[in-house]
Design an enzyme around this catalytic site. Structure first.
Site, PDB file in Angstrom:
ATOM      1  N   SER A   1       0.005  37.986   0.749  1.00  0.00           N
ATOM      2  CA  SER A   1       1.164  37.156   0.405  1.00  0.00           C
ATOM      3  C   SER A   1       1.816  37.499  -0.930  1.00  0.00           C
ATOM      4  O   SER A   1       2.858  36.943  -1.265  1.00  0.00           O
ATOM      5  CB  SER A   1       0.763  35.676   0.407  1.00  0.00           C
ATOM      6  OG  SER A   1       0.580  35.212   1.719  1.00  0.00           O
TER       7      SER A   1
ATOM      8  N   GLU B   1       4.589  38.643   8.140  1.00  0.00           N
ATOM      9  CA  GLU B   1       3.461  37.740   8.343  1.00  0.00           C
ATOM     10  C   GLU B   1       3.365  37.395   9.838  1.00  0.00           C
ATOM     11  O   GLU B   1       4.383  37.341  10.513  1.00  0.00           O
ATOM     12  CB  GLU B   1       3.700  36.438   7.563  1.00  0.00           C
ATOM     13  CG  GLU B   1       3.644  36.605   6.063  1.00  0.00           C
ATOM     14  CD  GLU B   1       2.345  36.075   5.486  1.00  0.00           C
ATOM     15  OE1 GLU B   1       1.285  36.246   6.142  1.00  0.00           O
ATOM     16  OE2 GLU B   1       2.398  35.509   4.405  1.00  0.00           O
TER      17      GLU B   1
END
Length: 309
Positions: A80, A180
Site C-alpha cells: 500500500s 489492489e
C-alpha cells in the site's frame, strides 16, 4: 511530464553497481560522530537473524547529507505504500494539465469495489455520493483505503501511468504493474510492483522536500502523511514521541511472506530540516506474519546511525 520538470535536485542516495546485492550498498558518509555503517550492519544482521527475515533500509539526513543503508538496492514489494506516490502523481497532473481535477467528484458502482470492501474503510461510506481525488488521497494515505488507491491510479492511466511518473522523476527502479489487491501478491524474486529502499527514499525525498511538486501541493501531501493512522507501531514507534513523523505504510500479509514496510519524513525538535527513513521487511518462510517491532527497531537503528539519537 518531462524528467527535467520533475527532478527535485541531486539524489542523496548512492546506488550500488549493477547486479550488486550488498548488505550495505549505501555507505555511511564520514565527518560525523554518528555510529559507523558497520555498526548499522551488525545491528540489522542480528535483527534479521532473530526475525528470520530480510530487512532493507535507508536513512537520509537532509541537513548533513549523511546517508546510511542496508540492503538498500534489493527489491521489495510496494504494497500500500504505492498510494502516496499515486497521490503525488495526481497532484502533479492537476497542477500541470488538468486544473480542477482534485475537486472533481469521482463516482463508482458498488460492484466495482467488491473485492476491496474489507480494505476500504472510507470509500465504502461514500459509495452513494462519490469522492474527489483530494478526498481519495486523504483516505488512501491516512487510512490506506484500497479502493481509494485504485481510483487514484485510474486518474493517471493505471499502474503503467504511475510507472511513467516514476520515470519522469528520474526513478528508473520503481514499478507498478497491478492494482489492489493483486499487487500485494509477492514471493522472493518477484519484480512486479516493487521498488528498493534507496529508490523509494530518493523519490519520496523529491516529492516531500524537492521541486517535483508545487509548494502548496507538497505541503498538502506532507499534511496527509502526518495525519496517517496506520503507522503508529512502525517507524513512529521506534522514535521519540516528541519527534514529528509523516509516513505511509504497506502490508502484504502472511501469505505473501509477511511483507511489511514504512516510509517516513521525520523532524526532530528544534530542526527545520527533516530526515527520511525507508524500511522494508519480509519473512524467509511463507505463511508467517509480519512484525511491526522489527520496523520500529530498524527505524531506531537508522536514527542512531544518522547521529540523531
Amino acid at each position: 511530464m518531462t524528467a527535467s520538470a520533475l527532478l527535485g535536485g541531486p539524489a542523496h542516495v548512492a546506488s550500488a553497481a549493477a547486479g550488486e546485492r550488498s548488505t550495505s550498498s549505501v555507505a555511511a558518509r564520514t565527518g560525523s560522530n554518528a555510529p559507523s555503517g558497520s555498526d548499522l550492519n551488525q545491528t540489522l544482521q542480528e535483527l534479521e537473524k532473530s526475525y528470520n527475515g530480510r530487512i532493507g533500509a535507508v536513512g537520509i539526513d537532509l541537513g548533513t547529507g549523511r546517508t546510511v543503508g542496508y540492503r538498500a538496492d534489493e527489491r521489495f514489494p510496494f504494497n500500500s505504500m504505492f498510494k502516496v506516490f499515486a497521490c503525488a502523481a495526481v497532484l502533479h497532473k492537476a497542477r500541470t494539465s488538468d486544473p480542477g481535477l482534485m475537486d472533481k467528484v469521482v463516482r463508482w458502482k458498488p460492484a466495482e469495489m467488491a473485492e476491496l470492501t474489507a480494505n476500504s474503510p472510507e470509500t465504502t461510506e461514500y459509495t452513494d455520493t462519490g469522492m474527489t481525488p483530494a478526498q481519495l488521497c486523504r483516505a488512501g494515505i491516512t487510512k490506506s483505503d484500497g479502493f481509494a488507491g485504485n481510483t487514484l491510479l485510474k486518474q493517471i492511466g493505471g499502474p503503467r501511468g504511475l510507472t511513467e511518473f516514476f520515470r519522469a522523476t528520474g526513478d528508473r527502479t520503481s514499478r507498478l504493474d497491478r492494482p489492489e489487491p493483486r499487487l500485494t501478491e509477492w514471493k522472493p524474486g518477484e519484480e512486479r510492483d516493487t521498488t528498493t529502499p534507496a529508490a523509494a527514499a530518493q523519490t519520496f525525498t523529491k516529492l516531500t522536500t524537492g521541486k517535483t511538486l508545487h509548494t502548496s501541493d507538497r505541503a498538502r501531501l506532507v499534511g496527509w502523511l502526518k495525519a496517517s493512522l496506520t503507522g503508529a507501531n512502525r517507524i513512529r514507534a521506534g522514535l521519540p514521541k516528541d519527534w514529528t513523523v509523516g509516513d505511509k505504510t504497506g502490508t502484504g500479509g502472511a501469505s505473501n511472506y509477511g511483507t511489511a514496510n514504512d516510509l517516513a519524513i521525520v523532524w526532530t525538535p528544534g530542526s527545520n530540516t527533516p530526515i527520511i527513513l525507508s524500511v522494508f521487511t519480509n519473512r524467509n518462510q511463507n505463511n508467517t506474519p509480519h512484525d511491526d517491532k522489527v520496523i520500529a527497531s530498524t527505524a531506531t537503528a537508522l536514527a542512531k546511525a544518522l547521529g540523531r539519537l
